[in-house]
Motif scaffolding. Structure first.
Motif, PDB file in Angstrom:
ATOM      1  N   PRO A 119       0.827  -1.206   0.000  1.00 58.74           N
ATOM      2  CA  PRO A 119       0.000   0.000   0.000  1.00 58.74           C
ATOM      3  C   PRO A 119       0.866   1.262   0.000  1.00 58.74           C
ATOM      4  O   PRO A 119       1.801   1.381   0.792  1.00 58.74           O
ATOM      5  N   VAL A 120       0.533   2.135  -0.933  1.00 60.80           N
ATOM      6  CA  VAL A 120       1.316   3.375  -1.036  1.00 60.80           C
ATOM      7  C   VAL A 120       0.605   4.467  -0.260  1.00 60.80           C
ATOM      8  O   VAL A 120      -0.617   4.645  -0.390  1.00 60.80           O
ATOM      9  N   ASP A 121       1.321   5.161   0.558  1.00 58.16           N
ATOM     10  CA  ASP A 121       0.713   6.237   1.338  1.00 58.16           C
ATOM     11  C   ASP A 121       0.486   7.462   0.456  1.00 58.16           C
ATOM     12  O   ASP A 121       1.424   8.017  -0.099  1.00 58.16           O
ATOM     13  N   ARG A 122      -0.776   7.857   0.318  1.00 61.03           N
ATOM     14  CA  ARG A 122      -1.094   9.087  -0.428  1.00 61.03           C
ATOM     15  C   ARG A 122      -2.016   9.942   0.413  1.00 61.03           C
ATOM     16  O   ARG A 122      -2.943   9.438   1.042  1.00 61.03           O
ATOM     17  N   GLU A 123      -1.789  11.193   0.383  1.00 59.96           N
ATOM     18  CA  GLU A 123      -2.612  12.090   1.189  1.00 59.96           C
ATOM     19  C   GLU A 123      -3.956  12.330   0.508  1.00 59.96           C
ATOM     20  O   GLU A 123      -4.048  12.392  -0.706  1.00 59.96           O
ATOM     21  N   VAL A 124      -4.987  12.444   1.318  1.00 61.13           N
ATOM     22  CA  VAL A 124      -6.311  12.771   0.801  1.00 61.13           C
ATOM     23  C   VAL A 124      -6.598  14.224   1.150  1.00 61.13           C
ATOM     24  O   VAL A 124      -6.482  14.630   2.306  1.00 61.13           O
ATOM     25  N   ASP A 125      -6.951  14.971   0.118  1.00 58.53           N
ATOM     26  CA  ASP A 125      -7.294  16.376   0.359  1.00 58.53           C
ATOM     27  C   ASP A 125      -8.745  16.417   0.833  1.00 58.53           C
ATOM     28  O   ASP A 125      -9.687  16.406   0.036  1.00 58.53           O
ATOM     29  N   VAL A 126      -8.914  16.422   2.140  1.00 60.90           N
ATOM     30  CA  VAL A 126     -10.251  16.347   2.729  1.00 60.90           C
ATOM     31  C   VAL A 126     -11.131  17.507   2.264  1.00 60.90           C
ATOM     32  O   VAL A 126     -12.320  17.336   1.981  1.00 60.90           O
ATOM     33  N   GLY A 127     -10.521  18.657   2.136  1.00 57.79           N
ATOM     34  CA  GLY A 127     -11.284  19.840   1.741  1.00 57.79           C
ATOM     35  C   GLY A 127     -11.888  19.716   0.361  1.00 57.79           C
ATOM     36  O   GLY A 127     -12.942  20.293   0.079  1.00 57.79           O
ATOM     37  N   LYS A 176      -3.468   8.403   5.793  1.00 58.71           N
ATOM     38  CA  LYS A 176      -3.331   8.301   4.351  1.00 58.71           C
ATOM     39  C   LYS A 176      -4.056   7.086   3.752  1.00 58.71           C
ATOM     40  O   LYS A 176      -4.538   6.239   4.463  1.00 58.71           O
ATOM     41  N   THR A 177      -4.051   7.056   2.434  1.00 57.99           N
ATOM     42  CA  THR A 177      -4.797   5.989   1.777  1.00 57.99           C
ATOM     43  C   THR A 177      -4.128   5.562   0.489  1.00 57.99           C
ATOM     44  O   THR A 177      -3.393   6.306  -0.132  1.00 57.99           O
ATOM     45  N   VAL A 178      -4.457   4.329   0.102  1.00 58.47           N
ATOM     46  CA  VAL A 178      -3.895   3.802  -1.132  1.00 58.47           C
ATOM     47  C   VAL A 178      -4.617   4.378  -2.353  1.00 58.47           C
ATOM     48  O   VAL A 178      -4.108   4.408  -3.452  1.00 58.47           O
ATOM     49  N   ALA A 179      -5.853   4.794  -2.104  1.00 54.55           N
ATOM     50  CA  ALA A 179      -6.679   5.173  -3.248  1.00 54.55           C
ATOM     51  C   ALA A 179      -6.358   6.554  -3.784  1.00 54.55           C
ATOM     52  O   ALA A 179      -6.012   7.450  -3.036  1.00 54.55           O
ATOM     53  N   GLU A 180      -6.476   6.681  -5.052  1.00 57.79           N
ATOM     54  CA  GLU A 180      -6.330   7.992  -5.663  1.00 57.79           C
ATOM     55  C   GLU A 180      -7.675   8.322  -6.274  1.00 57.79           C
ATOM     56  O   GLU A 180      -8.206   7.529  -7.054  1.00 57.79           O
ATOM     57  N   ILE A 181      -8.263   9.454  -5.881  1.00 54.17           N
ATOM     58  CA  ILE A 181      -9.579   9.786  -6.390  1.00 54.17           C
ATOM     59  C   ILE A 181      -9.447  10.149  -7.867  1.00 54.17           C
ATOM     60  O   ILE A 181      -8.692  11.050  -8.218  1.00 54.17           O
ATOM     61  N   PRO A 182     -10.167   9.424  -8.729  1.00 54.12           N
ATOM     62  CA  PRO A 182     -10.025   9.735 -10.147  1.00 54.12           C
ATOM     63  C   PRO A 182     -10.645  11.097 -10.461  1.00 54.12           C
ATOM     64  O   PRO A 182     -11.695  11.434  -9.911  1.00 54.12           O
ATOM     65  N   PRO A 183     -10.023  11.887 -11.323  1.00 56.07           N
ATOM     66  CA  PRO A 183     -10.597  13.195 -11.663  1.00 56.07           C
ATOM     67  C   PRO A 183     -11.883  13.028 -12.458  1.00 56.07           C
ATOM     68  O   PRO A 183     -12.060  12.038 -13.164  1.00 56.07           O
ATOM     69  N   LEU A 184     -12.773  14.002 -12.314  1.00 59.70           N
ATOM     70  CA  LEU A 184     -14.030  13.935 -13.045  1.00 59.70           C
ATOM     71  C   LEU A 184     -13.771  14.162 -14.535  1.00 59.70           C
ATOM     72  O   LEU A 184     -12.986  15.030 -14.920  1.00 59.70           O
ATOM     73  N   ALA A 185     -14.438  13.348 -15.362  1.00 56.21           N
ATOM     74  CA  ALA A 185     -14.271  13.508 -16.809  1.00 56.21           C
ATOM     75  C   ALA A 185     -15.002  14.769 -17.259  1.00 56.21           C
ATOM     76  O   ALA A 185     -16.112  15.054 -16.799  1.00 56.21           O
ATOM     77  N   GLN A 186     -14.374  15.500 -18.171  1.00 56.42           N
ATOM     78  CA  GLN A 186     -14.959  16.765 -18.629  1.00 56.42           C
ATOM     79  C   GLN A 186     -15.444  16.698 -20.073  1.00 56.42           C
ATOM     80  O   GLN A 186     -16.124  17.605 -20.538  1.00 56.42           O
TER      81      GLN A 186
END
Lengths: 609, 274
Positions: B33-41, B178-188
């Motif tokens: 698991p890779v530590d990635r920060e989640v931008d809570v805001g 932190k979390t392993v997940a990376e939130i995918p960007p919204l498709a435009q």
């Protein structure tokens, strides 16, 4: 070794079992009668040190993968360790048989086996020392923690190692001095002590491995809260002890079998060929006999892994590591093919074998079909066109064959028919004379039929027509059925062979091809040991000590199968080179140079004539 | 020397055969698991749910057991809301949860509180669960990550998500976890949406061709805009003749905006008629 000893002494403390800080705390508190016991426990707990949490920068970087270095060195140590611990076990048995039967051939063969073990012992120690050095150098935090947990036990290990060395040298070099009469009992006792110490070494070292997989005697932060016994007796300790004990014997038998094959192929005289043919047969007998119950020990180990952590079990058997079991299938089938082929070839030594040769083709068919089922994967990667044609990712025929119940049926049938090969080989040179032989044969046939029926029925019914939770239960029926065949076969044959007429066997008249089967055995065993060791170690994933101490090193990932294959191949080749060196050394010790004739001495007239 | 070379050659050849087998099998690498920060805001409820789904399938390792193989209840196969209420009403239930959110959190933190019949450890008579406490090693999810999984499980059946979005103050510790997940960007754009959801893997669309699923280059000539929308939201409701029912349910992964981008784009695809 010295390094381990020094570290052990540093780690030793008055209490002998607790880490130094904790022990000092206990001593201080124990003398204070006024303090409540619960309070002592709380304060002691507070003094305990949790497992370290090294960052990536805490791992020394020497420019080469630390894991690969430790992997290779550890595996080499384990190969040779397995060999030197296993060989004295069956050497003692062979020596005892020779003593009881007054047959010097057994004694000579046992002595020759020990010669291989002795050379391997020095190499084991060298790799052991190298491994300790690599671990302390490349994983200092981890080793610091392990020393803290096992502390004084390391000193016990070092003492055992010295004891093992002394007993081994006395046992080998005292062989001829203690060969006959009551002296032989002294020698046999030495052999027994040697094996007792060797097996203790094995189980002590195993406790380090199983602690890393399923830690016990520590709290959730990794601080030691139990004594050394509680640390050692984790849930996987005994299953691994049994598995390694049996596997070592099979491995040792296979390696000395290769030695016998090497000597057979090099032999120039009929007598030498006969001797090494017999030696190869005995080695194969040991290897296959020890190999047959090995899957059952493996089942126990995996069952305990599942019981400890379902997640860990599924990762090994159904997760990313599951593909490795396809390679395992290829390796075990190679062992079974080679073992069976050697037995069939060996049957040619006696004319009595013609009574049983018709069975060979059926055994071969079952082995081939079993192999094909075993290597069938559950799902393969299809192209989009193939998925469209199949109507999904599951192949209608191959997918049902790719799941565990089908593989279990294949494996157990292969084990049963391998035992059949073994049994007909043993019967080939005998004419049974007991009055109840027809009943005995009928009983044996009935046991085979019922066992095969059980294996197939349990596999199909519980595997495909009941809930998943019963699938594991089906293997109990299959294991029991297979074991009944093996045990009943050995017992019934032993009783039937009483008073049997033995037909002449032409030792040495066996094909050269069969000797290559004896080489295939240790090669496959070696690759298999390295592969299974890797799987066992990898189920910890990114943990040095599962759930207690994380592995944050750059190598904390599970590598691709090709990377695993390359490393395992590299280490197997290295072992092969060392093995041939040992064979050469063992050969060299038997060569005596003829003293050169003095140059100024004239040749006697009679000789010249 | 001949014997040495022959035996060595034979042994090396055999070793290489075993090596070759390791090469022909699928090559996968298991990353830690890779530590990635989640931008809570920056979290929206959609991205929070998406995070929960990623955790469910990734770091949480839930799918190892919660799948159709029967090792543990397949949470994706039933309505978690309804099931939770039934379990809380069961006489064997000893927990303190009052609602689905509480029940799910409780079952993750202390799986032994209620063990579903038939899924207990062997010999425990369903009093001991084989599931590890999810906030402890080896899984070790943070409180925020557990909330994200609960949100995902509530959302997947169309139930109301009762879990509150984490705030900056409530998740200082969680942000450190932190979390392993990376939130995918919204498709435009349609192209981004098609790439994000992998439509081209099975359908002929844009520049790619595939025969696994129906050709989408002329989909507007066969389906109305509502039928196109329905086929994405409920792909198994109507299966195009001659094609396997293998299209995944993408409704849980798409935002409404992304769904509409794709639907509007497909509704204009009439290339087959030209």
């Amino acid at each position: 070794m010295l390094l381990v000893l020094m570290m052990a002494i540093v780690g030793l403390n008055g209490d002998g079992f607790l880490p130094a800080a904790a022990a000092a705390e206990v001593d201080a508190k124990a003398h204070d009668a006024a303090v409540d016991k619960d309070e002592i426990r709380e304060e002691t707990r507070a003094a305990l040190i949790p497992a370290p949490k090294p960052k990536r920068s805490n791992y020394p970087n020497i420019g080469v993968s630390s894991r690969t270095i430790v992997w290779v060195v550890a595996q080499m140590h384990l190969f040779f360790g397995a060999l030197v611990l296993a060989v004295p076990i069956f050497v003692l048995v062979i020596e005892f048989i020779g003593f009881k039967t007054n047959d010097d051939r057994y004694d000579d063969m046992a002595h020759e086996f020990m010669k291989i073990s002795l050379t391997a012992y020095a190499i084991t120690a060298l790799f052991g020392g190298a491994l300790a050095l690599c671990l302390f150098l490349l994983y200092p935090d981890f080793m610091n923690y392990m020393m803290r947990v096992f502390g004084s036990q390391m000193l016990v290990y070092a003492v055992l190692f010295f004891l093992e060395s002394m007993l081994l040298y006395i046992y080998y070099y005292g062989w001829d001095a203690l060969r006959y009469g009551n002296s032989k009992w002294v020698h046999l006792t030495l052999g027994l002590l040697l094996n007792a110490v060797g097996t203790t070494l094995l189980v002590v070292a195993n406790s380090w491995t199983t602690f890393m997989m399923a830690p016990s005697g520590v709290d959730s932060a990794g601080a030691v809260i139990g004594n050394i016994w509680e640390v050692m007796k984790g849930p996987l300790w005994n299953p691994l002890n049994l598995h390694r004990f049996i596997a070592n014997i099979a491995f040792g038998g296979a390696v000395v079998g290769a030695y016998a094959a090497f000597k057979f192929l090099s032999a120039k005289t009929a007598a030498a060929k006969a001797h090494y043919d017999w030696m190869g047969y005995t080695s194969n007998f040991i290897a296959i006999l020890a190999f047959l119950p090995l899957p059952f020990a493996g089942y126990w180990l995996m069952a305990e892994v599942y019981a400890y952590s379902q997640q860990m079990g599924i990762l090994a058997m159904g997760g990313i590591l599951a593909w490795l079991f396809v390679i395992q299938a290829v390796l075990i089938c190679t062992i079974l093919f080679a073992g069976n082929y050697y037995l069939w070839s060996g049957m040619a030594r006696t004319e009595g074998s013609s009574r049983y040769q018709w069975l060979i083709k059926y055994i071969a068919v079952i082995l081939v079909l079993g192999f094909l089922v075993w290597v069938t994967p559950h799902n393969v990667i299809y192209t989009s066109n193939e998925i469209a044609k199949l109507g999904g990712v599951n192949h209608p025929v191959l997918s049902p064959l790719g799941i565990m119940p089908a593989k279990n049926i294949a494996v157990f049938l292969m084990l049963i028919v391998t035992f059949l090969s073994f049994q007909i080989y043993r019967r080939a040179d005998k004419v049974i004379t007991v009055s109840w032989q027809d009943w005995g044969n009928a009983l044996m046939v009935a046991i085979y039929i019922v066992a095969i029926g059980n294996v197939i029925f349990a596999g199909i019914y519980y595997g495909y027509f009941t809930n998943t939770v019963y699938k594991v239960g089906s293997s109990v029926i299959q294991v029991t059925s297979t074991l009944v065949v093996i045990v009943a076969g050995v017992v019934i044959d032993s009783l039937m062979f009483k008073g049997a007429k033995t037909l002449p066997s032409s030792w040495g008249k066996v094909s050269d091809r069969s000797q290559y089967a004896l080489f295939a055995l240790p090669i496959a065993f070696t690759w298999l040991m390295a592969l299974m060791g890797y799987i066992r170690s990898s189920v910890r994933t990114h943990w040095h000590v599962y759930t207690v101490m994380k592995d944050n090193s750059p190598d904390n990932y599970i590598p691709t199968l090709a990377t695993v294959g390359n490393t395992v191949t590299g280490v197997t080749l290295l072992f092969l080179i060392f093995l041939l060196f040992i064979f050469w050394i063992a050969n060299l010790s038997g060569i005596k140079q003829i003293p050169p004739a003095p140059a100024n001495k004239s040749v006697p007239a009679e000789s010249a004539a | 020397m001949t014997v040495l070379l022959k035996t060595l050659g034979f042994s090396v050849a055999l070793i290489l055969v075993f090596t070759a087998v390791s090469y022909v099998l699928p090559q996968m690498k298991g990353e830690a698991p890779v530590d990635r920060e989640v931008d809570v805001g920056a979290l929206t409820m959609d991205s929070f749910i998406a995070l929960g789904k990623d955790l469910y399938q990734g770091k949480g390792t839930c799918t190892l057991c919660h799948n159709q193989l029967g090792r543990a209840p397949d949470l994706l196969a039933f309505n978690v809301e309804k099931e939770s209420l039934q379990r809380m009403a069961d006489s064997r239930y000893q927990g303190k949860a009052k609602d689905t959110e509480g029940y799910l959190r409780e079952s993750m933190l202390d799986p032994n509180i209620y063990v579903v019949s038939g899924f207990g450890k062997k010999g425990s008579n369903d009093t001991e669960s084989p599931m590890p406490a999810i906030d402890k090693p080896p899984v070790q999810l943070s409180a925020m990550e557990i909330d994200a999984i609960i949100a995902y499980l509530q959302h997947k059946d169309g139930n109301t998500v009762t879990v509150a979005l984490p705030t900056e103050t409530s998740s200082v510790a969680a942000a450190q976890e932190k979390t392993v997940a990376e939130i995918p960007p919204l498709a435009q754009s349609p192209e981004e949406a098609i790439a994000k959801f992998g439509c081209a893997a099975c359908h002929s669309i844009l520049e790619t061709e595939s025969t696994v699923g129906p050709n989408l280059n002329d989909v507007a000539t066969r389906l109305s805009i509502d039928q196109i929308r329905d086929s994405i939201i409920a792909p198994t409701a109507v299966i195009a003749e001659g094609y396997p029912p293998i299209m995944p349910d993408l409704s849980e992964r798409m935002t409404i905006k992304e769904l509409e981008i794709i639907v509007q784009f497909l509704a204009k695809q009439t290339k087959g008629q030209s």
